[in-house]
Design an enzyme around this catalytic site. Structure first.
Site, PDB file in Angstrom:
ATOM      1  N   ASP A  68       0.581  -1.657  -0.332  1.00  0.00           N
ATOM      2  CA  ASP A  68      -0.251  -0.306  -0.152  1.00  0.00           C
ATOM      3  C   ASP A  68       0.700   1.381  -0.079  1.00  0.00           C
ATOM      4  O   ASP A  68       2.296   1.410   0.784  1.00  0.00           O
ATOM      5  CB  ASP A  68      -0.773  -0.159   1.426  1.00  0.00           C
ATOM      6  N   GLU A 133       0.295  -1.053   5.881  1.00  0.00           N
ATOM      7  CA  GLU A 133       1.075  -0.223   6.578  1.00  0.00           C
ATOM      8  C   GLU A 133       0.627   1.247   6.858  1.00  0.00           C
ATOM      9  O   GLU A 133       1.310   1.893   8.138  1.00  0.00           O
ATOM     10  CB  GLU A 133       2.667  -0.428   5.873  1.00  0.00           C
ATOM     11  N   GLU A 134       0.740   1.493   5.897  1.00  0.00           N
ATOM     12  CA  GLU A 134       0.412   2.942   6.037  1.00  0.00           C
ATOM     13  C   GLU A 134      -1.139   3.992   6.369  1.00  0.00           C
ATOM     14  O   GLU A 134      -0.806   4.902   6.880  1.00  0.00           O
ATOM     15  CB  GLU A 134       0.338   3.478   4.387  1.00  0.00           C
TER      16      GLU A 134
END
Length: 375
Positions: A68, A133-134
């Site tokens: 991502d 993760e973001e």
């Protein structure tokens, strides 16, 4: 065009804005399966994750990363479409070029070349890839790690492909990260007319002395591996929108990036003591984003240092600066965790980019690490 560049172009062209994956993981899994990896999807909620492993024995070296990316922001400010990657003067532009699709391509190609050259390598190679993760990072790496731990599948070494470098590839790598603790504060006052302050209680005025103390407090002095703990206000909000009204409440959100000299309980106690000292009427909740972690010099660090020295010709610096990463979910299992990736100067910015030569150098560094650890 090298294999790494070709794969990076393919990955960047997929608009995988968090928590979307846009087919990046399927592409990676197809290639890993062809290289002899056993791949399994481990999706949780709306988040796509996968775990791939080649080999059954220890030690297990895991490449960890995310497909991502953050939103591109105003498209008109980009010199080219963020999801139609372009190469200009030896630089690859596109959202995710540095964070971290270029790194994903490098680790993938490095692993493919390694198993081709060392089909009977010792130990195991793993890939832990998420699309969260973001974002809030609730159903990504942390859930995959819980799954692996539940079935006693232990990671010995983990290489997180975050962009760690500053001026040149490999000049800095992260062998730890500070903890992150968020506070959500409401200071209660009494709404009233600005012309009659004696009939109201302004929460801004009440909170100001405590805020001064919070911002000037020496929380710790850090240590040999970590800088001193920092306190930062991220948001401060009060008011009704009218010019003549004293607000009834103040809301503040703040963050501590803390070293191993402190823990969240100590920080919470000290903040509460300051607020109580100033006689505030308040409500306070907390959210721990991650504990600090540190990987002492050992096999993983030594392999990375040697590979960087061989490929780049200089010594690398160990650092724990910067934000958090998914390494915070892996380190508590006992794994040695290291973050090593391209330069981070353009990450999350308009015209994010990475050097084309940098991608091939990173692939070679990852390859040499595999040789040193599992060859």
């Amino acid at each position: 065009m090298t294999e790494t560049l070709e794969l990076a172009l393919d990955l960047i062209s997929r608009p995988s804005i968090t928590p979307e994956d846009a087919g990046c993981q399927a592409l990676m899994m197809d290639r890993l399966a062809a290289a002899g990896f056993r791949c399994e999807r481990l999706n949780f909620g709306e988040v796509e994750n996968f775990w791939a492993r080649r080999g059954e024995a220890s030690p297990l070296l895991c490449f960890a990363g995310h497909t991502d990316v953050v939103p591109p922001g105003p498209l008109g400010r980009w010199d080219s479409d963020p999801f139609q990657p372009e190469i200009r003067n030896g630089i690859l532009y596109g959202r995710g070029a540095a964070d971290m699709k270029g790194s994903l391509a490098a680790m993938q190609v490095a692993a493919e070349h390694f198993v081709r050259d060392h089909p009977n390598h010792r130990g195991s190679i793993g890939f832990l890839i998420t699309s969260d993760e973001e974002g809030i990072a609730r159903d990504g790496t942390i859930r995959v790690v819980e799954t692996l731990e539940a079935r006693r599948e232990k990671i010995d070494w983990c290489l997180v492909a975050e962009p760690s470098s500053v001026k040149a590839l490999g000049d800095v790598m992260k062998n730890g990260r500070r903890g992150s603790l968020n506070g959500f504060l409401t200071v209660k006052g009494k709404q009233g007319h600005v012309a009659y302050p004696h009939l109201a209680l302004n929460p801004l005025h009440a909170f100001a002395p405590a805020l001064v103390e919070l911002t000037t407090e020496v929380w710790d002095r850090g240590n040999a591996f970590f800088p001193p703990t920092s306190f930062q206000v991220a948001n401060l909000n009060a008011g009704t929108g009218a010019e003549n009204v004293i607000p009834g409440d103040l809301k503040a959100q703040f963050n501590f990036r803390f070293s191993t000299e402190l823990n969240e309980a100590i920080i919470q106690q000290r903040v509460t003591a300051i607020l109580d000292k100033h006689g505030l009427d308040y409500e306070l909740t907390w959210r721990l984003s991650g504990q600090p972690f540190l990987t002492q010099p050992g096999e993983l660090v030594a392999a990375a240092q040697a590979a960087i020295r061989e490929v780049m010709g200089f010594e690398t610096e160990l650092s724990t600066s910067g934000g958090t990463s998914d390494g915070r979910f892996i380190a508590p299992t006992g794994a040695q965790v290291l973050e090593l990736g391209p330069r981070n100067a353009s990450i999350h910015q308009v015209n994010e980019c990475v050097g084309v030569e940098e991608l091939d150098q990173l692939t070679e560094i990852y390859y040499r690490m595999l040789v040193k650890l599992l060859g």
